[in-house]
Design a protein around this motif. Sequence first.
Motif, mmCIF file in Angstrom:
data_model
loop_
_atom_site.group_PDB
_atom_site.id
_atom_site.type_symbol
_atom_site.label_atom_id
_atom_site.label_comp_id
_atom_site.label_asym_id
_atom_site.label_seq_id
_atom_site.Cartn_x
_atom_site.Cartn_y
_atom_site.Cartn_z
ATOM 1 N N UNK A 1 -1.823 -6.038 0.701
ATOM 2 C CA UNK A 1 -0.909 -4.880 0.794
ATOM 3 C C UNK A 1 0.559 -5.331 0.795
ATOM 4 N N UNK A 2 0.817 -6.454 1.458
ATOM 5 C CA UNK A 2 2.189 -6.996 1.455
ATOM 6 C C UNK A 2 2.585 -7.490 0.063
ATOM 7 N N UNK A 3 1.596 -7.859 -0.735
ATOM 8 C CA UNK A 3 1.860 -8.504 -2.030
ATOM 9 C C UNK A 3 1.606 -7.570 -3.225
ATOM 10 N N UNK A 4 1.498 -6.280 -2.973
ATOM 11 C CA UNK A 4 1.172 -5.335 -4.050
ATOM 12 C C UNK A 4 2.097 -5.516 -5.257
ATOM 13 N N UNK A 5 3.393 -5.620 -5.023
ATOM 14 C CA UNK A 5 4.358 -5.727 -6.149
ATOM 15 C C UNK A 5 4.096 -7.004 -6.943
ATOM 16 N N UNK A 6 3.844 -8.116 -6.249
ATOM 17 C CA UNK A 6 3.640 -9.408 -6.936
ATOM 18 C C UNK A 6 2.341 -9.392 -7.743
ATOM 19 N N UNK A 7 1.276 -8.883 -7.136
ATOM 20 C CA UNK A 7 -0.016 -8.846 -7.836
ATOM 21 C C UNK A 7 0.041 -7.865 -9.007
ATOM 22 N N UNK A 8 0.649 -6.715 -8.794
ATOM 23 C CA UNK A 8 0.760 -5.709 -9.865
ATOM 24 C C UNK A 8 1.636 -6.221 -11.008
ATOM 25 N N UNK A 9 2.655 -6.995 -10.677
ATOM 26 C CA UNK A 9 3.502 -7.584 -11.726
ATOM 27 C C UNK A 9 2.676 -8.492 -12.629
ATOM 28 N N UNK A 10 1.839 -9.317 -12.010
ATOM 29 C CA UNK A 10 0.978 -10.208 -12.805
ATOM 30 C C UNK A 10 0.036 -9.389 -13.677
ATOM 31 N N UNK A 11 -0.501 -8.290 -13.124
ATOM 32 C CA UNK A 11 -1.442 -7.459 -13.886
ATOM 33 C C UNK A 11 -0.753 -6.856 -15.121
ATOM 34 N N UNK A 12 0.416 -6.262 -14.923
ATOM 35 C CA UNK A 12 1.126 -5.662 -16.055
ATOM 36 C C UNK A 12 1.519 -6.723 -17.076
ATOM 37 N N UNK B 1 3.140 1.237 -12.559
ATOM 38 C CA UNK B 1 2.701 2.240 -11.577
ATOM 39 C C UNK B 1 1.181 2.225 -11.441
ATOM 40 N N UNK B 2 0.471 2.168 -12.574
ATOM 41 C CA UNK B 2 -1.000 2.099 -12.515
ATOM 42 C C UNK B 2 -1.451 0.795 -11.882
ATOM 43 N N UNK B 3 -0.747 -0.300 -12.191
ATOM 44 C CA UNK B 3 -1.118 -1.598 -11.631
ATOM 45 C C UNK B 3 -0.947 -1.600 -10.116
ATOM 46 N N UNK B 4 0.134 -0.997 -9.631
ATOM 47 C CA UNK B 4 0.330 -0.905 -8.179
ATOM 48 C C UNK B 4 -0.739 -0.007 -7.565
ATOM 49 N N UNK B 5 -1.088 1.062 -8.262
ATOM 50 C CA UNK B 5 -2.136 1.959 -7.761
ATOM 51 C C UNK B 5 -3.474 1.256 -7.678
ATOM 52 N N UNK B 6 -3.776 0.464 -8.698
ATOM 53 C CA UNK B 6 -5.048 -0.281 -8.676
ATOM 54 C C UNK B 6 -5.058 -1.302 -7.548
ATOM 55 N N UNK B 7 -3.922 -1.981 -7.344
ATOM 56 C CA UNK B 7 -3.869 -2.992 -6.280
ATOM 57 C C UNK B 7 -4.030 -2.343 -4.908
ATOM 58 N N UNK B 8 -3.436 -1.162 -4.751
ATOM 59 C CA UNK B 8 -3.610 -0.420 -3.488
ATOM 60 C C UNK B 8 -5.076 -0.030 -3.307
ATOM 61 N N UNK B 9 -5.722 0.273 -4.417
ATOM 62 C CA UNK B 9 -7.176 0.575 -4.371
ATOM 63 C C UNK B 9 -7.931 -0.674 -3.904
ATOM 64 N N UNK B 10 -7.485 -1.853 -4.324
ATOM 65 C CA UNK B 10 -8.102 -3.098 -3.869
ATOM 66 C C UNK B 10 -7.978 -3.262 -2.369
ATOM 67 N N UNK B 11 -6.815 -2.904 -1.827
ATOM 68 C CA UNK B 11 -6.609 -2.942 -0.376
ATOM 69 C C UNK B 11 -7.613 -2.027 0.316
ATOM 70 N N UNK B 12 -7.775 -0.834 -0.223
ATOM 71 C CA UNK B 12 -8.694 0.145 0.377
ATOM 72 C C UNK B 12 -10.139 -0.328 0.288
ATOM 73 N N UNK B 13 -10.485 -0.985 -0.799
ATOM 74 C CA UNK B 13 -11.846 -1.512 -0.961
ATOM 75 C C UNK B 13 -12.133 -2.559 0.107
#
Length: 486
Positions: free
Chosen positions: A86-97, A105-117
Amino acid sequence: MNTMTESKKTVTLNYINGEWVASDSEQTAVSKNPAKIGEDVGYYQISSSNDFDQAAISARKAQKAWGKLAGSVRGDYLLKAAAILEERIEDVATAMTQEMGKTFAEAKGETARGVAILRYYAGEGMRAIGDVIPSSDSDALMFTTRVPLGVVGVITPWNFPVAIPLWKMAPALIYGNAVVVKPASDTAITCSKVINCLHDAGIPAGVVNMVTGSGAKIGMEMVNHPEIDAITFTGSNTVGKQLAHAAVDRGIKYQLEMGGKNPVIVANDADLDLAADATISGGLKSTGQKCTATSRVIVHKDVYEEFKEKLLTKMKTITVGDGFETGTWMGPCASEGQLETVLSYIEKGKQEGAKLLYGGNQVLKDQGYYVEPTVFENATPSMTIAREEIFGPVLVLLKVETMEEALEMANDSEYGLSASIFTTNIGNMLSFINEMDAGLVRINAESAGVELQAPFGGMKQSSSHSREQGRAAIEFFTSIKTVFVK
Ligand SMILES: NC(=O)C1=CN([C@@H]2O[C@H](COP(=O)(O)OP(=O)(O)OC[C@H]3O[C@@H](n4cnc5c(N)ncnc54)[C@H](OP(=O)(O)O)[C@@H]3O)[C@@H](O)[C@H]2O)C=CC1
Ligand SMILES: CCCCCC(=O)O
């Protein structure tokens, strides 16, 4: 640290026995940015058989102690990993995009979904895993419990490079298994960042391992390795079937989530604006690269022209570009190969006589692997574009006379993953729920967008018929023991 710098290149390492290590092959491959031709995102290991062997042996050694921990203790590791991710959402989503082009925006949403999982499955460590069943012998005690499979091989695709690895790893881990992950090569760097969150959460050495490299090599090493007790795979039907045959030869458990050719039915009493918006979102978000994406749009003749106009009006507002640009609605195809696949299906559609209503062209050629959102009409159910998974932003309109014909057409596919209907008629809804052969059946909602707490999976050729996510995941990642005590 999951990377090292080698002659000014950022090189992602393998994760074996709790350490980030380079392959003994001393070979790496480049991960490219599909939005910017020529931009290298970074490098990953081209692993050897020995690398995989080390990972599988480490997993075997670590699993014994891991499986003996209380579920709540295993859950604490997942909760820590969730907080770190959750602290690294921006960094992980950046790599995804950067690696596969999904909008930021979708990449950050998916990463947040990973946190929830991770948080969902952490809770699974404290929930019941069996039943007490009355024996016919009144002096006996009979009950069921569940035990881990052992070491689970995880092979994942590039389209959800955070959510899919986590919706496989998190249940595997909470139910006491160790894992070895082979991510899609196109998104190896993104996966390493997810694994690094588990590492930084202090997960015991060997419980989680990642080995990157060609699926044809490492993926097959995995399914054939004596220390691998089960395989869970998401990707193409071609590869899935190969893995299944190898798994059966060894007698190990396997789980496949594969393609889809998902229909939407628009009834003559549908809310047409809702239906058009959902068709665009379900079919074109993530550049259509979801196994749950809408591709066949089956419309009742009474509302066909009105729906088509609404759909085209909305499609013309779609902006295509780099996923980091705030005005972008749809990013590039994930790779040059994926773009070529999509363009080849568009050509096939034209050759077979479907009418190209909108889009169909490669765009921004000098920048990246971009294609326009595309829609065909005057297609027949037998046309290639109505039968095969394109995995791109291509919609196919099909007109029907009756709801009976619509349901028959929706079921006329080798796939059975997700299906939607837009109607206000309860009879249409109930017929669809009861007669649509799909694992995900959705009423007045798009075909994509499954929720993590509910079972996910398909029928027919879309799946090996188990279910992922939610409580359903326990069925694959454990074995039941029936215990009798006298
Ligand atoms: N149902 C779904 O969610 C998905 C479906 N697909 C379908 O698959 C098509 C291709 O996408 P892609 O990601 O390349 O899917 P693939 O099935 O080719 O790859 C999925 C995973 O399997 C690995 N792999 C490839 N070949 C083998 C093999 N012989 N043995 C074991 N593992 C292997 C890949 O590794 P590597 O990356 O190194 O090749 C990747 O990690 C898409 O066009 C779409 O039709 C794709 C993604 C998701
Ligand atoms: C593998 C495909 C996952 C689909 C998840 C979704 O539709 O949101």
